[in-house]
Design a protein around this motif. Structure first.
Motif, short mmCIF file in Angstrom:
data_model
loop_
_atom_site.label_atom_id
_atom_site.label_comp_id
_atom_site.label_asym_id
_atom_site.label_seq_id
_atom_site.Cartn_x
_atom_site.Cartn_y
_atom_site.Cartn_z
N LYS A 1 0.83 -1.09 0.10
CA LYS A 1 -0.06 -0.12 0.05
C LYS A 1 0.90 1.37 0.02
N LEU A 2 0.40 2.17 -0.95
CA LEU A 2 1.40 3.37 -0.90
C LEU A 2 0.18 4.57 -0.99
N PRO A 3 0.73 5.90 -0.66
CA PRO A 3 -0.15 6.98 -0.72
C PRO A 3 -0.29 7.52 -2.16
N ALA A 4 -1.39 8.03 -2.45
CA ALA A 4 -1.59 8.40 -3.83
C ALA A 4 -0.48 9.40 -3.98
N GLU A 5 -0.07 9.83 -5.32
CA GLU A 5 1.13 10.78 -5.68
C GLU A 5 0.47 11.28 -6.78
N PHE A 6 -0.61 12.12 -6.90
CA PHE A 6 -1.29 12.49 -7.99
C PHE A 6 -0.54 13.79 -8.54
N SER A 7 -0.10 14.54 -7.50
CA SER A 7 0.46 16.06 -8.03
C SER A 7 1.42 16.35 -6.84
N ARG A 8 2.17 17.31 -6.99
CA ARG A 8 3.15 17.63 -5.95
C ARG A 8 3.24 19.30 -6.06
N ASP A 9 3.76 19.69 -4.78
CA ASP A 9 4.23 21.01 -4.50
C ASP A 9 5.04 21.85 -5.74
N GLY A 10 5.07 22.45 -6.43
CA GLY A 10 6.06 22.92 -7.36
C GLY A 10 7.17 23.43 -7.21
N LEU B 1 3.86 6.23 -18.33
CA LEU B 1 3.63 5.12 -17.57
C LEU B 1 2.89 5.55 -16.27
N GLY B 2 1.76 4.73 -16.08
CA GLY B 2 0.89 5.14 -14.74
C GLY B 2 0.86 3.77 -13.89
N ALA B 3 0.22 4.07 -12.72
CA ALA B 3 0.31 2.99 -11.55
C ALA B 3 -1.16 2.69 -11.52
N GLY B 4 -1.92 1.58 -12.05
CA GLY B 4 -2.98 1.26 -12.09
C GLY B 4 -3.79 1.40 -10.34
N ARG B 5 -4.77 1.61 -10.53
CA ARG B 5 -5.62 1.72 -8.97
C ARG B 5 -7.23 1.26 -9.15
N GLY B 6 -7.59 0.88 -7.88
CA GLY B 6 -9.09 0.59 -7.91
C GLY B 6 -9.70 1.98 -7.46
N ASN B 7 -10.97 1.84 -6.98
CA ASN B 7 -11.61 3.15 -6.51
C ASN B 7 -10.89 3.98 -5.55
N GLU B 8 -10.23 3.41 -4.48
CA GLU B 8 -9.47 4.20 -3.50
C GLU B 8 -8.38 4.99 -4.30
N ALA B 9 -8.09 6.23 -3.85
CA ALA B 9 -7.05 7.00 -4.23
C ALA B 9 -5.72 6.36 -4.03
N SER C 1 -3.88 10.88 -25.63
CA SER C 1 -3.50 11.53 -24.64
C SER C 1 -4.65 11.66 -23.66
N PRO C 2 -5.07 10.88 -22.96
CA PRO C 2 -6.35 10.79 -21.99
C PRO C 2 -6.20 11.68 -20.81
N ARG C 3 -5.95 13.02 -21.18
CA ARG C 3 -5.49 13.86 -20.27
C ARG C 3 -6.62 13.91 -18.91
N GLN C 4 -7.89 13.68 -19.26
CA GLN C 4 -8.85 13.66 -18.12
C GLN C 4 -8.34 12.69 -16.99
N LEU C 5 -7.20 11.83 -17.25
CA LEU C 5 -6.87 10.86 -15.94
C LEU C 5 -5.72 11.59 -15.05
N ASP C 6 -5.50 13.07 -15.72
CA ASP C 6 -4.51 13.71 -14.94
C ASP C 6 -5.16 14.08 -13.58
N ARG C 7 -3.98 13.94 -12.40
CA ARG C 7 -4.39 13.82 -11.07
C ARG C 7 -5.43 13.15 -10.65
N ASN C 8 -5.70 11.93 -11.25
CA ASN C 8 -6.72 11.06 -10.97
C ASN C 8 -5.96 9.75 -10.61
N ILE C 9 -4.66 9.51 -11.30
CA ILE C 9 -3.90 8.38 -11.13
C ILE C 9 -2.43 8.88 -11.14
N THR C 10 -1.59 7.93 -10.13
CA THR C 10 -0.23 8.53 -10.23
C THR C 10 0.61 7.93 -11.43
#
Length: 327
Positions: free
Chosen positions: A147-156, A200-208, A223-232
């Motif tokens: 188990k890992l934390p979601a890493e969708f975005s970070r402080d720039g 390259l992304g890390a597949g996940r279930g419903n939980e972030a 480019s499925p950009r709708q996935l941005d910030r929804n998957i690591t």
């Protein structure tokens, strides 16, 4: 001395010249001579040849060695398939915990002998353990974390962001960070990787926080950009995309193969740093903060070769190629 308007426009600017305080014959000639000089100046400029258009390839061919870099072997994966080797650069600056887990999985041979079990048209290929959801059949993760934390975005803060000039429909600003297509929001200070071709992304279930890096996917569609910030997102393929994009598509609706025999076997996925140097693939990547990258991107953004009739004057983030070459 007062100012008098002359009926002359140079480069769209009305010119005023000082009128003399007396009207002697010699002084009356000076405004006329000055006006003639202004008229001649634009003519001499327009006679100059415009700069010759250089194609993106010509710019790359003339680039200095300092504009290229070698990927870090400790952050590079070799994906060995029957058709050849795919090379993946990992992004620890954006997903440090996922990348650390992926390194552990690669070192312990987790993906060796598994396969690509999904190929969805105009979307992704996915690989890992097809039996991962069956506790009785799932392959053990070894010493990797489950188990890992979601890493969708970070402080720039602290990131060198090379911004593109054009607007983007998915983010306030887009550009590149350390060679990766990225986006950011100046209001929130957040920066994230973008789902461009080869990401390259890390597949996940419903939980972030339900991804751990063992089930991975590569974008092979538009480019499925709708996935941005929804998957690591954890990296990008830098060489060998043809090995993944040409895999036969699985059945609708999501491209999962119903017959295990249709899966593409993975011989091994290893860290380049764990491969003997003589067996590594020599590779250089163009620095996205270099003048060569900026010039090549502009050449693609405004193509003026013999075929293009209308330069676009625009380029999409995911349409900017990220050049790689053998040193």
């Amino acid at each position: 001395m007062h100012l008098r308007r002359v009926g002359l426009v140079a480069d769209g600017i009305s010119v005023r010249i000082p009128a003399p305080s007396f009207r002697g014959p010699a002084m009356r000639l000076r405004p006329a001579l000055f006006a003639c000089a202004l008229l001649l100046a634009p003519l001499s400029l327009s006679a100059q040849e415009p700069p010759k258009y250089r194609s993106a390839q010509e710019i790359l061919d003339a680039s200095p060695a300092s504009d290229w870099r070698m990927p870090d072997p400790a952050n590079t994966l070799y994906m060995e398939l029957a058709g050849g080797r795919g090379i993946i650069e990992l992004a620890p600056s954006f997903a440090p915990e996922h990348v650390a887990n992926i390194r552990t999985l690669a070192r312990e041979g987790f993906w060796d002998g598994l396969g690509i079990y999904r190929s969805q048209d105009n979307f992704v290929v996915q690989f890992g353990d097809a039996d991962a959801e069956d506790a009785a059949k799932a392959k053990p993760l070894g010493s990797a974390k489950a188990k890992l934390p979601a890493e969708f975005s970070r402080d720039g803060a602290g990131l060198a962001f090379t911004r593109l000039a054009d607007a983007d429909g998915w983010a306030p600003e887009v550009g590149f960070v350390e060679g990766f297509p990225a986006a950011r929001d100046p209001k929130t200070g957040q920066t994230w990787l973008a789902h461009c071709y080869g990401a390259l992304g890390a597949g996940r279930g419903n939980e972030a926080d339900s991804s751990n890096g063992s089930e991975l996917y590569v974008v092979t569609g538009q480019s499925p950009r709708q996935l941005d910030r929804n998957i690591t997102l954890v990296g990008r393929v830098v060489k060998g995309m043809e090995l993944l994009s040409a895999i036969p598509r699985g059945p609708e609706p999501m491209g999962f193969y119903q017959d295990a025999a249709q899966r593409t076997p993975i011989t091994a996925i290893r860290l380049a740093s764990d491969v003997p140097e003589a067996e590594r693939t020599p590779l250089q990547l163009l620095r996205t903060d270099s003048k060569t990258f900026a010039d090549a991107t502009e050449a693609r953004r405004n193509r003026r070769d013999g075929w293009y009739l209308r330069p676009a004057g625009h380029i999409d983030l995911c349409n900017v190629p990220l050049p790689a070459r053998a040193p």
